[in-house]
Design a protein around this motif. Structure first.
Motif, PDB file in Angstrom:
ATOM      1  N   GLU A  18       0.823  -1.194   0.000  1.00  0.00           N
ATOM      2  CA  GLU A  18       0.000   0.000   0.000  1.00  0.00           C
ATOM      3  C   GLU A  18       0.861   1.250   0.000  1.00  0.00           C
ATOM      4  N   CYS A  19       0.260   2.337  -0.404  1.00  0.00           N
ATOM      5  CA  CYS A  19       0.952   3.630  -0.332  1.00  0.00           C
ATOM      6  C   CYS A  19       0.732   4.216   1.057  1.00  0.00           C
ATOM      7  N   SER A  20       1.835   4.606   1.688  1.00  0.00           N
ATOM      8  CA  SER A  20       1.749   5.222   3.014  1.00  0.00           C
ATOM      9  C   SER A  20       1.718   6.748   2.919  1.00  0.00           C
ATOM     10  N   PHE A  21       1.755   7.260   1.693  1.00  0.00           N
ATOM     11  CA  PHE A  21       1.746   8.695   1.444  1.00  0.00           C
ATOM     12  C   PHE A  21       2.896   9.399   2.163  1.00  0.00           C
ATOM     13  N   CYS A  22       4.022   8.734   2.172  1.00  0.00           N
ATOM     14  CA  CYS A  22       5.217   9.305   2.808  1.00  0.00           C
ATOM     15  C   CYS A  22       5.846  10.389   1.962  1.00  0.00           C
ATOM     16  N   ALA A  23       5.548  10.379   0.656  1.00  0.00           N
ATOM     17  CA  ALA A  23       6.072  11.368  -0.304  1.00  0.00           C
ATOM     18  C   ALA A  23       7.555  11.206  -0.597  1.00  0.00           C
ATOM     19  N   ALA A  24       8.129  10.068  -0.253  1.00  0.00           N
ATOM     20  CA  ALA A  24       9.538   9.837  -0.575  1.00  0.00           C
ATOM     21  C   ALA A  24       9.774   9.862  -2.084  1.00  0.00           C
ATOM     22  N   CYS A  25       8.802   9.409  -2.840  1.00  0.00           N
ATOM     23  CA  CYS A  25       8.928   9.434  -4.306  1.00  0.00           C
ATOM     24  C   CYS A  25       9.029  10.866  -4.807  1.00  0.00           C
ATOM     25  N   ALA A  26       8.148  11.712  -4.320  1.00  0.00           N
ATOM     26  CA  ALA A  26       8.154  13.115  -4.744  1.00  0.00           C
ATOM     27  C   ALA A  26       9.435  13.812  -4.314  1.00  0.00           C
ATOM     28  N   GLY A  60      -4.719   1.516  -1.242  1.00  0.00           N
ATOM     29  CA  GLY A  60      -4.470   0.202  -1.815  1.00  0.00           C
ATOM     30  C   GLY A  60      -4.289  -0.921  -0.815  1.00  0.00           C
ATOM     31  N   ALA A  61      -4.362  -0.644   0.469  1.00  0.00           N
ATOM     32  CA  ALA A  61      -4.135  -1.693   1.466  1.00  0.00           C
ATOM     33  C   ALA A  61      -5.133  -2.834   1.351  1.00  0.00           C
ATOM     34  N   CYS A  62      -6.335  -2.520   0.944  1.00  0.00           N
ATOM     35  CA  CYS A  62      -7.375  -3.547   0.852  1.00  0.00           C
ATOM     36  C   CYS A  62      -7.179  -4.455  -0.358  1.00  0.00           C
ATOM     37  N   LEU A  63      -6.464  -3.962  -1.372  1.00  0.00           N
ATOM     38  CA  LEU A  63      -6.336  -4.732  -2.611  1.00  0.00           C
ATOM     39  C   LEU A  63      -5.572  -6.041  -2.379  1.00  0.00           C
ATOM     40  N   SER A  64      -4.397  -5.937  -1.796  1.00  0.00           N
ATOM     41  CA  SER A  64      -3.605  -7.157  -1.597  1.00  0.00           C
ATOM     42  C   SER A  64      -4.170  -8.021  -0.481  1.00  0.00           C
ATOM     43  N   ALA A  65      -5.018  -7.449   0.372  1.00  0.00           N
ATOM     44  CA  ALA A  65      -5.606  -8.217   1.469  1.00  0.00           C
ATOM     45  C   ALA A  65      -6.719  -9.142   1.003  1.00  0.00           C
ATOM     46  N   CYS A  66      -7.310  -8.849  -0.128  1.00  0.00           N
ATOM     47  CA  CYS A  66      -8.440  -9.657  -0.603  1.00  0.00           C
ATOM     48  C   CYS A  66      -7.955 -10.988  -1.165  1.00  0.00           C
ATOM     49  N   PRO A  67      -8.457 -12.101  -0.640  1.00  0.00           N
ATOM     50  CA  PRO A  67      -7.963 -13.410  -1.079  1.00  0.00           C
ATOM     51  C   PRO A  67      -8.422 -13.813  -2.478  1.00  0.00           C
ATOM     52  N   VAL A  68      -9.397 -13.105  -3.033  1.00  0.00           N
ATOM     53  CA  VAL A  68      -9.888 -13.486  -4.363  1.00  0.00           C
ATOM     54  C   VAL A  68      -9.758 -12.368  -5.392  1.00  0.00           C
ATOM     55  N   GLY A  69      -9.010 -11.322  -5.066  1.00  0.00           N
ATOM     56  CA  GLY A  69      -8.781 -10.256  -6.032  1.00  0.00           C
ATOM     57  C   GLY A  69     -10.019  -9.487  -6.416  1.00  0.00           C
ATOM     58  N   ALA A  70     -10.929  -9.332  -5.464  1.00  0.00           N
ATOM     59  CA  ALA A  70     -12.181  -8.648  -5.773  1.00  0.00           C
ATOM     60  C   ALA A  70     -12.066  -7.129  -5.690  1.00  0.00           C
ATOM     61  N   VAL A  71     -10.956  -6.637  -5.137  1.00  0.00           N
ATOM     62  CA  VAL A  71     -10.811  -5.195  -4.941  1.00  0.00           C
ATOM     63  C   VAL A  71      -9.977  -4.588  -6.061  1.00  0.00           C
ATOM     64  N   THR A  72     -10.438  -3.482  -6.580  1.00  0.00           N
ATOM     65  CA  THR A  72      -9.674  -2.714  -7.553  1.00  0.00           C
ATOM     66  C   THR A  72      -9.537  -1.282  -7.043  1.00  0.00           C
ATOM     67  N   ILE A  73      -8.525  -0.601  -7.549  1.00  0.00           N
ATOM     68  CA  ILE A  73      -8.315   0.804  -7.218  1.00  0.00           C
ATOM     69  C   ILE A  73      -8.369   1.595  -8.519  1.00  0.00           C
ATOM     70  N   GLY A  74      -9.158   2.638  -8.552  1.00  0.00           N
ATOM     71  CA  GLY A  74      -9.273   3.426  -9.773  1.00  0.00           C
ATOM     72  C   GLY A  74      -9.906   4.771  -9.497  1.00  0.00           C
ATOM     73  N   THR A  75     -10.223   5.460 -10.564  1.00  0.00           N
ATOM     74  CA  THR A  75     -10.906   6.740 -10.423  1.00  0.00           C
ATOM     75  C   THR A  75     -12.328   6.485  -9.933  1.00  0.00           C
ATOM     76  N   PRO A  76     -12.991   7.487  -9.375  1.00  0.00           N
ATOM     77  CA  PRO A  76     -14.365   7.279  -8.921  1.00  0.00           C
ATOM     78  C   PRO A  76     -15.279   6.732 -10.009  1.00  0.00           C
ATOM     79  N   SER A  77     -15.114   7.157 -11.247  1.00  0.00           N
ATOM     80  CA  SER A  77     -15.985   6.642 -12.316  1.00  0.00           C
ATOM     81  C   SER A  77     -15.679   5.177 -12.608  1.00  0.00           C
ATOM     82  N   GLU A  78     -14.398   4.814 -12.548  1.00  0.00           N
ATOM     83  CA  GLU A  78     -14.062   3.402 -12.732  1.00  0.00           C
ATOM     84  C   GLU A  78     -14.617   2.569 -11.591  1.00  0.00           C
TER      85      GLU A  78
END
Ligand code: SF4
Ligand code: SF4
Ligand code: SF4
Length: 168
Positions: free
Chosen positions: A68-76, A145-163
């Motif tokens: 998941e992203c911790s929003f640490c901003a190290a990338c920026a 994104g923390a919930c995405l890898s936690a899902c055992p069946v890949g039911a979670v996606t991350i996207g824009t609100p419309s997606e």
């Protein structure tokens, strides 16, 4: 309002659906990303969560399968180019979506996504069949994104609100 971090110019088919392909790092200027980024890789090396990798063309992309992203901003902070805009209050507009393959749709008890969410954005409400189904509060979701890898069946996606509205 921050720019969505999807590079809209680079769409591709994924499992039969057209979706934005490249999920860019938080606070990055997605609409000018490939013009401004030199593909130096500094942000990839700086990410303590190891969720950034060199994607298509060597441009950095986020992959929530690794964490998941911790929003640490190290990338920026690591970026030597004007790719990021930290004046944006929100790092991106992404939100999670829970799709129809969620185990609870088959009356299997599971709360893994809710347990993983640091924002308590996923609540469970008991259905008449006795199994609690997850409901996402998009106003509380940060798209970490923390919930995405936690899902055992890949039911979670991350996207824009419309997606997200199409995925649910
Ligand atoms: S904000 Fe931190 S955790 Fe998130 S992608 Fe950038 S370096 Fe990685
Ligand atoms: S640090 Fe900046 S210029 Fe280098 S790859 Fe990352 S976004 Fe591109
Ligand atoms: S993306 Fe993050 S904040 Fe949003 S529901 Fe998933 S774990 Fe919670």
């Amino acid at each position: 309002m921050p720019s969505p971090v999807f590079d809209e110019s680079r769409r591709r088919l994924l499992r039969g659906r057209v979706r934005a392909a490249a999920l860019r790092p938080p606070w990055s200027l997605a609409d000018r990303f490939t013009d401004l980024c030199t593909r130096c890789g500094a942000c990839v090396g700086a990410c303590p969560e190891a969720i950034l990798h060199a994607g298509d063309g060597g441009f950095p992309e986020v992959d929530f399968r690794h964490g998941e992203c911790s929003f640490c901003a190290a990338c920026a902070d690591a970026c030597p180019e004007p790719v990021f805009d930290r004046t944006n209050h929100r790092p991106w507009t992404l939100v999670a979506a829970i799709g129809p393959s969620c185990l609870t749709a088959r009356r299997v008890v599971c709360r893994s996504c809710g347990d993983a969410c640091p924002e308590s954005a996923i609540r469970f409400a008991l259905e008449p069949n006795g199994v609690a189904r997850p409901a996402l509060d998009t106003s509380a979701c940060t798209g970490c994104g923390a919930c995405l890898s936690a899902c055992p069946v890949g039911a979670v996606t991350i996207g824009t609100p419309s997606e997200a509205s199409h995925a649910a």
